[in-house]
Design a protein around this motif. Sequence first.
Motif, short mmCIF file in Angstrom:
data_model
loop_
_atom_site.label_atom_id
_atom_site.label_comp_id
_atom_site.label_asym_id
_atom_site.label_seq_id
_atom_site.Cartn_x
_atom_site.Cartn_y
_atom_site.Cartn_z
N VAL A 145 4.35 -1.24 3.27
CA VAL A 145 4.16 -0.04 3.38
C VAL A 145 5.03 1.06 2.42
O VAL A 145 6.49 1.12 2.91
N TRP A 146 4.58 1.54 1.47
CA TRP A 146 5.40 2.84 1.10
C TRP A 146 4.80 3.89 1.55
O TRP A 146 3.53 4.38 1.11
N LEU A 147 5.36 4.66 2.49
CA LEU A 147 4.79 5.86 3.16
C LEU A 147 5.34 7.09 2.68
O LEU A 147 6.65 7.34 2.72
N GLN A 148 4.33 7.75 1.93
CA GLN A 148 4.83 9.26 1.40
C GLN A 148 3.93 10.31 1.51
O GLN A 148 2.84 10.63 1.16
N PRO A 149 4.50 11.17 2.39
CA PRO A 149 3.77 12.51 2.76
C PRO A 149 3.77 13.20 1.63
O PRO A 149 4.78 13.57 0.74
N LEU B 159 0.79 -1.24 -0.07
CA LEU B 159 0.21 0.10 -0.23
C LEU B 159 0.85 1.26 -0.02
O LEU B 159 1.65 1.28 0.85
N ASP B 160 0.77 2.13 -0.92
CA ASP B 160 1.20 3.50 -1.33
C ASP B 160 0.53 4.44 -0.36
O ASP B 160 -0.54 4.88 -1.03
N VAL B 161 0.87 4.96 0.70
CA VAL B 161 -0.14 5.56 1.58
C VAL B 161 0.60 7.03 1.40
O VAL B 161 1.60 7.32 1.75
N THR B 162 -0.34 7.99 0.71
CA THR B 162 0.45 9.22 0.38
C THR B 162 -0.87 10.28 0.70
O THR B 162 -2.12 9.90 0.94
N GLY B 163 -0.58 11.48 0.51
CA GLY B 163 -1.47 12.65 0.82
C GLY B 163 -1.06 13.28 1.93
O GLY B 163 0.19 13.60 2.41
N PHE C 278 10.06 4.48 3.17
CA PHE C 278 9.60 5.70 3.28
C PHE C 278 10.24 6.74 2.13
O PHE C 278 11.42 6.71 1.93
N SER C 279 9.15 7.33 1.65
CA SER C 279 9.50 8.31 0.53
C SER C 279 9.21 9.70 1.06
O SER C 279 8.23 10.11 1.74
N VAL C 280 10.40 10.48 0.91
CA VAL C 280 10.22 11.94 1.39
C VAL C 280 9.27 12.80 0.76
O VAL C 280 9.08 13.99 1.34
N GLY C 281 8.68 12.35 -0.17
CA GLY C 281 7.94 13.23 -1.07
C GLY C 281 7.46 12.97 -2.53
O GLY C 281 8.24 11.92 -2.81
#
Length: 380
Positions: A107-111, A83-87, A144-147
Amino acid sequence: MENTDGISRARFLAGTAAVAAAFAAPPAGRAEAAGRRTRRTGLGHRGVVYTVGAGETPGTAWSATRMRADVRVIRDVLHADTLDVTGDGVDRLTATAAEAAERGLHVWLQPTFGDIPARDILETVAECGRFAERLRRQGASVDFSVGCEFWLFVPGIVPGATVLERVANLQNGGVDMTAMRRRLAAFTARAAATGRSVFHGRLGYAAAQDEEFEPVDWDLFDVVGIDYYSWFPRRPEYVRDLRRYLRWGKPLAITEFGTCAFVGAPRTAGMGWDIVDRTKEPNEIKGDVVRSERTQAACLTDLVDVFESMGLYAAMAFEFVTPDAPHRPDDPRHDLDLASYAITKPLRDRPDDPASPWHWEPKEAFHALAARYGACRETV
């Protein structure tokens, strides 16, 4: 985002609401993940993008209850393992990431924060990164993706106080591109350093696929992330195109891919959203657009086959649901789902009432992806 002018498919049209407090994240457990081991070939991670946000109305805002139900569907029915969690909204991001980890998903967490000061964006990157590190230390599989596409979302890189103003400035040629790239490189380096300071797993970033427009120093990251919206008539052309992103010798994650559900949408190279006339209220579809869920499904499955054949690190379809683009089966002129990249279609109980309760139904793309993802995963 991709376009010959360097700007493209407006994720910003749905995703730049202000941050609002929503839900406190619980600690993630790992009981389910421990019991769900898979052996993979081809793609390392097969997933979908799940955007969290305040919504255009309270009814379309992120909901913890709805999110939990969606995550179960994504795992058990779509057969995604990622799941790419973004937003935006730290609470929304962390709660969704925790639920995905609890359910055993990678998890791919990307604010993705837009239209707030750069220093505030870096602070939220740090906060989300610390949470991702906690998940990782608890045993979760997490990147973790920084953006995402900082040129679009971070004020001060491209002139303009809002995303829409920045896009307009790019379109009218009023941007010093050399200066823009210099500012972009400086902020990307700061974001990478911020992420490194708090997260000790794989660090990534989601870039536009136009390298001339958005050159990225991939030495800063462990994973090359690309929002990919190219169209080619033959699969070997995709392979040749994608190989250029492998030259850094790092894992390649397709952080977005997909198209809309109308005839000819894949050929728009990511500009399918532009069939909506947003100067009218209510918004309406321009021209004579022919709905075709089969077109969307074929595009997504063809791309998954390409990604599988190349053994890429990850690919996340954009996106699971777009609540503010409701499907109007009896009113094609106002069927905003035609311009949505989602693999599900939102339907309001009362179509003419923006505050109406709604639910989603799967499109053909959902079923096609579920078949592909399910066939590619062999449980041991």
